[in-house]
Design a protein around this motif. Structure first.
Motif, PDB file in Angstrom:
ATOM      1  N   LYS A 261       0.831  -1.205   0.000  1.00  0.00           N
ATOM      2  CA  LYS A 261       0.000   0.000   0.000  1.00  0.00           C
ATOM      3  C   LYS A 261       0.865   1.255   0.000  1.00  0.00           C
ATOM      4  CE  LYS A 261      -3.616  -2.231   2.769  1.00  0.00           C
ATOM      5  NZ  LYS A 261      -4.459  -2.744   1.796  1.00  0.00           N
ATOM      6  N   ARG A 262       2.033   1.188  -0.611  1.00  0.00           N
ATOM      7  CA  ARG A 262       2.936   2.346  -0.545  1.00  0.00           C
ATOM      8  C   ARG A 262       2.440   3.537  -1.356  1.00  0.00           C
ATOM      9  NH1 ARG A 262       8.548   0.060  -2.110  1.00  0.00           N
ATOM     10  NH2 ARG A 262       7.191  -1.179  -3.426  1.00  0.00           N
ATOM     11  N   ASP A 263       2.123   3.330  -2.602  1.00  0.00           N
ATOM     12  CA  ASP A 263       1.636   4.419  -3.443  1.00  0.00           C
ATOM     13  C   ASP A 263       0.690   3.827  -4.471  1.00  0.00           C
ATOM     14  OD1 ASP A 263       3.305   3.923  -6.074  1.00  0.00           O
ATOM     15  OD2 ASP A 263       4.738   3.836  -4.416  1.00  0.00           O
ATOM     16  N   PRO A 264      -0.169   4.641  -5.047  1.00  0.00           N
ATOM     17  CA  PRO A 264      -1.132   4.093  -6.005  1.00  0.00           C
ATOM     18  C   PRO A 264      -0.428   3.523  -7.225  1.00  0.00           C
ATOM     19  CG  PRO A 264      -1.240   6.484  -5.944  1.00  0.00           C
ATOM     20  CD  PRO A 264      -0.321   6.069  -4.844  1.00  0.00           C
ATOM     21  N   ASN A 265      -0.962   2.459  -7.736  1.00  0.00           N
ATOM     22  CA  ASN A 265      -0.439   1.818  -8.934  1.00  0.00           C
ATOM     23  C   ASN A 265      -1.175   2.417 -10.128  1.00  0.00           C
ATOM     24  OD1 ASN A 265       1.031   0.055 -10.475  1.00  0.00           O
ATOM     25  ND2 ASN A 265      -0.402  -1.621 -10.236  1.00  0.00           N
ATOM     26  N   THR A 266      -0.541   3.307 -10.852  1.00  0.00           N
ATOM     27  CA  THR A 266      -1.222   4.056 -11.904  1.00  0.00           C
ATOM     28  C   THR A 266      -0.838   3.545 -13.289  1.00  0.00           C
ATOM     29  OG1 THR A 266       0.559   5.684 -11.896  1.00  0.00           O
ATOM     30  CG2 THR A 266      -1.326   6.124 -10.479  1.00  0.00           C
ATOM     31  N   ASP A 267      -1.765   3.756 -14.228  1.00  0.00           N
ATOM     32  CA  ASP A 267      -1.489   3.446 -15.622  1.00  0.00           C
ATOM     33  C   ASP A 267      -0.519   4.494 -16.176  1.00  0.00           C
ATOM     34  OD1 ASP A 267      -3.364   1.505 -15.241  1.00  0.00           O
ATOM     35  OD2 ASP A 267      -4.946   2.524 -16.355  1.00  0.00           O
ATOM     36  N   GLN A 268       0.253   4.102 -17.202  1.00  0.00           N
ATOM     37  CA  GLN A 268       1.202   5.012 -17.826  1.00  0.00           C
ATOM     38  C   GLN A 268       1.111   4.879 -19.338  1.00  0.00           C
ATOM     39  OE1 GLN A 268       4.910   3.588 -16.272  1.00  0.00           O
ATOM     40  NE2 GLN A 268       4.713   4.691 -14.356  1.00  0.00           N
ATOM     41  N   TRP A 269       1.524   5.922 -20.045  1.00  0.00           N
ATOM     42  CA  TRP A 269       1.599   5.840 -21.495  1.00  0.00           C
ATOM     43  C   TRP A 269       2.841   6.593 -21.959  1.00  0.00           C
ATOM     44  CZ3 TRP A 269       1.590  10.333 -24.306  1.00  0.00           C
ATOM     45  CH2 TRP A 269       1.081  11.473 -23.667  1.00  0.00           C
ATOM     46  N   SER A 270       3.319   6.262 -23.147  1.00  0.00           N
ATOM     47  CA  SER A 270       4.484   6.951 -23.697  1.00  0.00           C
ATOM     48  C   SER A 270       4.433   6.911 -25.219  1.00  0.00           C
ATOM     49  CB  SER A 270       5.788   6.317 -23.204  1.00  0.00           C
ATOM     50  OG  SER A 270       5.894   4.987 -23.673  1.00  0.00           O
ATOM     51  N   VAL A 271       5.033   7.922 -25.824  1.00  0.00           N
ATOM     52  CA  VAL A 271       5.214   7.992 -27.273  1.00  0.00           C
ATOM     53  C   VAL A 271       6.678   8.336 -27.500  1.00  0.00           C
ATOM     54  CG1 VAL A 271       4.634   9.200 -29.399  1.00  0.00           C
ATOM     55  CG2 VAL A 271       2.845   8.738 -27.703  1.00  0.00           C
ATOM     56  N   LEU A 272       7.357   7.533 -28.308  1.00  0.00           N
ATOM     57  CA  LEU A 272       8.777   7.742 -28.571  1.00  0.00           C
ATOM     58  C   LEU A 272       9.015   7.873 -30.072  1.00  0.00           C
ATOM     59  CD1 LEU A 272      10.184   4.957 -26.239  1.00  0.00           C
ATOM     60  CD2 LEU A 272      10.423   7.394 -25.865  1.00  0.00           C
ATOM     61  N   LEU A 273       9.750   8.892 -30.444  1.00  0.00           N
ATOM     62  CA  LEU A 273      10.207   9.057 -31.823  1.00  0.00           C
ATOM     63  C   LEU A 273      11.710   8.861 -31.808  1.00  0.00           C
ATOM     64  CD1 LEU A 273       8.158  12.236 -32.771  1.00  0.00           C
ATOM     65  CD2 LEU A 273       7.590   9.846 -33.236  1.00  0.00           C
ATOM     66  N   GLY A 274      12.228   8.007 -32.690  1.00  0.00           N
ATOM     67  CA  GLY A 274      13.651   7.697 -32.649  1.00  0.00           C
ATOM     68  C   GLY A 274      14.295   7.684 -34.012  1.00  0.00           C
ATOM     69  N   VAL A 275      15.555   8.052 -34.047  1.00  0.00           N
ATOM     70  CA  VAL A 275      16.388   7.926 -35.231  1.00  0.00           C
ATOM     71  C   VAL A 275      17.640   7.183 -34.784  1.00  0.00           C
ATOM     72  CG1 VAL A 275      17.648   9.104 -37.050  1.00  0.00           C
ATOM     73  CG2 VAL A 275      15.525  10.086 -36.194  1.00  0.00           C
ATOM     74  N   HIS A 276      17.897   6.012 -35.355  1.00  0.00           N
ATOM     75  CA  HIS A 276      19.031   5.189 -34.963  1.00  0.00           C
ATOM     76  C   HIS A 276      20.008   5.125 -36.126  1.00  0.00           C
ATOM     77  CE1 HIS A 276      15.442   3.200 -32.882  1.00  0.00           C
ATOM     78  NE2 HIS A 276      15.959   4.043 -32.026  1.00  0.00           N
ATOM     79  N   PHE A 277      21.285   5.357 -35.832  1.00  0.00           N
ATOM     80  CA  PHE A 277      22.333   5.290 -36.847  1.00  0.00           C
ATOM     81  C   PHE A 277      23.238   4.107 -36.533  1.00  0.00           C
ATOM     82  CE2 PHE A 277      21.186   9.721 -36.230  1.00  0.00           C
ATOM     83  CZ  PHE A 277      20.935  10.141 -37.530  1.00  0.00           C
ATOM     84  N   PHE A 278      23.455   3.242 -37.497  1.00  0.00           N
ATOM     85  CA  PHE A 278      24.349   2.088 -37.344  1.00  0.00           C
ATOM     86  C   PHE A 278      25.456   2.209 -38.384  1.00  0.00           C
ATOM     87  CE2 PHE A 278      20.068   0.807 -36.172  1.00  0.00           C
ATOM     88  CZ  PHE A 278      20.265   0.244 -34.917  1.00  0.00           C
ATOM     89  N   VAL A 279      26.686   2.212 -37.928  1.00  0.00           N
ATOM     90  CA  VAL A 279      27.831   2.337 -38.837  1.00  0.00           C
ATOM     91  C   VAL A 279      28.724   1.111 -38.662  1.00  0.00           C
ATOM     92  CG1 VAL A 279      29.814   3.743 -39.484  1.00  0.00           C
ATOM     93  CG2 VAL A 279      27.742   4.843 -38.611  1.00  0.00           C
TER      94      VAL A 279
END
Length: 190
Positions: A171-189
């Motif tokens: 019962k430490r803290d409320p268990n809340t829902d979460q959401w995220s949006v990530l935009l990424g650019v990955h470079f591989f050499v």
């Protein structure tokens, strides 16, 4: 909102074993968060249309913060257009406030559309701090562009909704829902 930059390298020791390191990990959000370097080793033990590996890695100890994590990556290629991934993961995170057990059971399917575009759907279970269980549901769309001399640029957009399932009796803290949006650019050499 945050912006991050990460730099590292992967090296294939043999066709079936790989070592990787991330030496720079910066996150810019209300200041700059610098993450410690990480190191991992992966060994493929089954290959073919179904592949299975063993992986061990972690964040190198700096001060009181460190992690260690073991994974069993599995991949099943369905023809040339689809791939099913399952990566059971267990680990331990140590910090100034004590240690926490981490566990994940991510399941994903990737479908190659008209090359170089792909879409992916992901779900599974995630256990954080040894007591917070959640169900992440997400998707990704990406474009992979191959350049001269084997260089690759990958552009991705990922969205995830993490449904809180339970606090497993605490019962430490409320268990809340979460959401995220990530935009990424990955470079591989190479």
């Amino acid at each position: 909102a945050a912006v991050g930059i990460r730099a590292g390298a992967r090296f294939g020791l043999t066709d079936d074993s790989e070592i990787s390191a991330e030496v720079l990990a910066l996150t810019f959000t209300n200041g700059v968060l610098i993450s410690p370097p990480s190191l991992s080793f992966t060994q493929r033990v089954v290959k073919g249309s179904f592949e299975l590996g063993l992986s061990l890695g972690g964040v190198l100890p700096i001060g009181t913060f460190w992690t260690i994590e073991g994974r069993v990556p599995m991949q099943w290629r369905i023809a040339e257009l689809a791939r099913l991934d399952l990566v059971p993961t267990a680990g331990f995170l140590s910090g100034s406030g004590g240690g926490n057990f981490l566990g994940r059971l991510p399941l994903g399917v990737l479908i190659q559309l008209a090359r170089p575009v792909y879409v992916a759907a992901k779900s599974g279970l995630q256990l954080v701090s040894g007591d917070r269980l959640s169900l992440p549901i997400g998707g990704e769309i990406g474009v992979t562009i191959s350049g001269d001399r084997g260089a690759i640029v990958e552009i991705t957009a990922t969205g995830e909704y993490r449904k809180a399932l339970t606090r497993l009796g605490t019962k430490r803290d409320p268990n809340t829902d979460q959401w995220s949006v990530l935009l990424g650019v990955h470079f591989f050499v190479p």
